[in-house]
Design a protein around this motif. Sequence first.
Motif, mmCIF file in Angstrom:
data_model
loop_
_atom_site.group_PDB
_atom_site.id
_atom_site.type_symbol
_atom_site.label_atom_id
_atom_site.label_comp_id
_atom_site.label_asym_id
_atom_site.label_seq_id
_atom_site.Cartn_x
_atom_site.Cartn_y
_atom_site.Cartn_z
ATOM 1 N N THR A 148 -24.348 -41.916 -39.907
ATOM 2 C CA THR A 148 -25.737 -42.151 -38.478
ATOM 3 C C THR A 148 -25.156 -41.989 -36.896
ATOM 4 O O THR A 148 -23.712 -42.112 -36.942
ATOM 5 C CB THR A 148 -27.058 -42.867 -38.398
ATOM 6 N N VAL A 149 -25.852 -42.339 -36.128
ATOM 7 C CA VAL A 149 -25.022 -42.337 -34.686
ATOM 8 C C VAL A 149 -24.666 -43.779 -34.913
ATOM 9 O O VAL A 149 -25.139 -44.518 -34.823
ATOM 10 C CB VAL A 149 -26.181 -42.275 -33.259
ATOM 11 N N PRO A 150 -23.300 -44.098 -33.792
ATOM 12 C CA PRO A 150 -22.978 -45.610 -33.801
ATOM 13 C C PRO A 150 -23.592 -46.066 -33.501
ATOM 14 O O PRO A 150 -24.091 -45.933 -31.894
ATOM 15 C CB PRO A 150 -21.442 -44.740 -33.669
ATOM 16 N N LYS A 151 -23.630 -47.733 -33.489
ATOM 17 C CA LYS A 151 -24.275 -49.022 -32.554
ATOM 18 C C LYS A 151 -23.362 -49.831 -32.449
ATOM 19 O O LYS A 151 -22.671 -50.363 -32.856
ATOM 20 C CB LYS A 151 -25.177 -49.307 -33.626
ATOM 21 N N ASP A 152 -22.727 -49.702 -30.791
ATOM 22 C CA ASP A 152 -22.180 -50.461 -30.689
ATOM 23 C C ASP A 152 -21.707 -52.151 -30.415
ATOM 24 O O ASP A 152 -21.215 -52.674 -30.713
ATOM 25 C CB ASP A 152 -22.423 -50.671 -28.790
ATOM 26 N N HIS A 268 -21.784 -30.773 -15.631
ATOM 27 C CA HIS A 268 -21.542 -29.531 -16.239
ATOM 28 C C HIS A 268 -21.300 -28.802 -16.339
ATOM 29 O O HIS A 268 -21.110 -28.033 -18.134
ATOM 30 C CB HIS A 268 -21.803 -27.781 -15.271
ATOM 31 N N GLY A 269 -20.686 -30.085 -17.590
ATOM 32 C CA GLY A 269 -20.231 -30.081 -18.790
ATOM 33 C C GLY A 269 -20.935 -30.848 -20.017
ATOM 34 O O GLY A 269 -22.347 -30.951 -19.540
ATOM 35 N N GLU A 270 -21.248 -30.904 -21.533
ATOM 36 C CA GLU A 270 -21.561 -30.544 -22.645
ATOM 37 C C GLU A 270 -22.258 -32.256 -22.382
ATOM 38 O O GLU A 270 -20.976 -33.098 -22.058
ATOM 39 C CB GLU A 270 -20.905 -29.928 -23.668
ATOM 40 N N ASN A 271 -23.121 -32.737 -22.558
ATOM 41 C CA ASN A 271 -23.938 -33.963 -22.916
ATOM 42 C C ASN A 271 -24.135 -34.204 -24.609
ATOM 43 O O ASN A 271 -24.571 -34.239 -24.967
ATOM 44 C CB ASN A 271 -24.719 -34.399 -22.393
ATOM 45 N N ALA A 272 -22.873 -34.713 -25.123
ATOM 46 C CA ALA A 272 -22.879 -35.081 -26.439
ATOM 47 C C ALA A 272 -22.917 -36.371 -26.600
ATOM 48 O O ALA A 272 -21.994 -37.041 -26.429
ATOM 49 C CB ALA A 272 -21.781 -34.338 -27.115
ATOM 50 N N MET A 273 -23.464 -36.269 -28.537
ATOM 51 C CA MET A 273 -23.630 -38.345 -29.197
ATOM 52 C C MET A 273 -22.402 -37.726 -30.173
ATOM 53 O O MET A 273 -22.766 -36.982 -31.153
ATOM 54 C CB MET A 273 -25.782 -38.287 -28.876
ATOM 55 N N PRO A 274 -22.376 -38.819 -30.073
ATOM 56 C CA PRO A 274 -20.907 -38.814 -31.788
ATOM 57 C C PRO A 274 -21.824 -38.813 -33.001
ATOM 58 O O PRO A 274 -22.924 -39.545 -32.730
ATOM 59 C CB PRO A 274 -20.092 -39.973 -31.222
ATOM 60 N N LEU A 275 -22.004 -38.788 -33.722
ATOM 61 C CA LEU A 275 -22.366 -38.808 -35.417
ATOM 62 C C LEU A 275 -21.021 -39.081 -36.560
ATOM 63 O O LEU A 275 -19.937 -38.926 -36.346
ATOM 64 C CB LEU A 275 -22.785 -37.745 -35.938
ATOM 65 N N THR A 276 -21.354 -40.304 -37.091
ATOM 66 C CA THR A 276 -19.746 -40.827 -37.586
ATOM 67 C C THR A 276 -20.445 -41.557 -39.453
ATOM 68 O O THR A 276 -22.304 -41.431 -39.632
ATOM 69 C CB THR A 276 -19.765 -43.094 -36.863
#
Length: 311
Positions: A148-152, A268-276
């Motif tokens: 899933t998406v990492p949780k700080d 204007h760059g990509e807004n990307a979310m990590p998946l681990t």
Amino acid sequence: MRQLEYFVTAAASGSYSSAAKKLFVSPQAISKGVQVLERSIGVGLFERGPNGIALTSFGETFYEEAKSVLESLERLQNMAARYQQEHAASLTVGIHSLCFRENGGTIDWNDLLGFHDAHKDAAPIFLEMRGDSIFDAVVGGEADFGITVPKDSYSSEVESVLLKRFPLAAVVSSSDEDFASKDAVTIKDLAASYLVLFSEEDAFNSFFIEQAREDGIALGISPLQIRAVSDIDFVIGHSQYTVRPYQHATRTTRSDRVRILPIIGADHGENAMPLTIFWKKDRKLTELESLFVEMVVNLYRAAESPQPEVG
């Protein structure tokens, strides 16, 4: 051993028919088994009469020894079962719903079934879960791995491997005039509308909200909270939006009453979310676990590789 079991049960029950009911076989099977045992040892065990069966004097002694043998066998079987339970490889994985291909993700159920078939002795278990539940399960020891998406807040308690960074998109109503002329949006563009959060998805929600905070933007939050895989009818005709993985939105959204707009950064760059894929810190991975991590990493690498043109 089966003949001993038939004999001991018949002796304890007092009849072949009662023994047959307990062992779920026919009375004839009990009778034949006892006869084979008697011929094998060369001594009669039962006296047979019109009132049923009774142990001979030797049969009484033999019964006590046979019962002891069967009890010893049961202890050995239980000992082997406990050892297998304690030492057998096991694997339990919590996987976010959006990771599955049917929801626009990369992982196919057949990939997991194939891994299971190749490692049936370990009986791996794969659970479709929500993000918060996945972290709680891994840190609490109920699952070995999570995807899933990492949780700080858990960063000091887990180790992880980055699988991909996936671009985000906003799903907005086609009738919302604020987005009518746009093919992509920034977080600032979205600030005039209301963000619909995912329930039990703190990591996913926090990532986007933190991006806005870093840009000095305060987001309006809708009173609605929905599941990540819910239909998006709630945005139609309203000044609100939901943020989803771009791939998920384009693969699963079919309504012409909404628009899918990529979210880009201020530059204007990509807004990307990590998946681990992650596991509890200081865990030494077994061979099976390493193989599983390698399989998942390769799935995402293959999905990211350019496909050859046909024709």
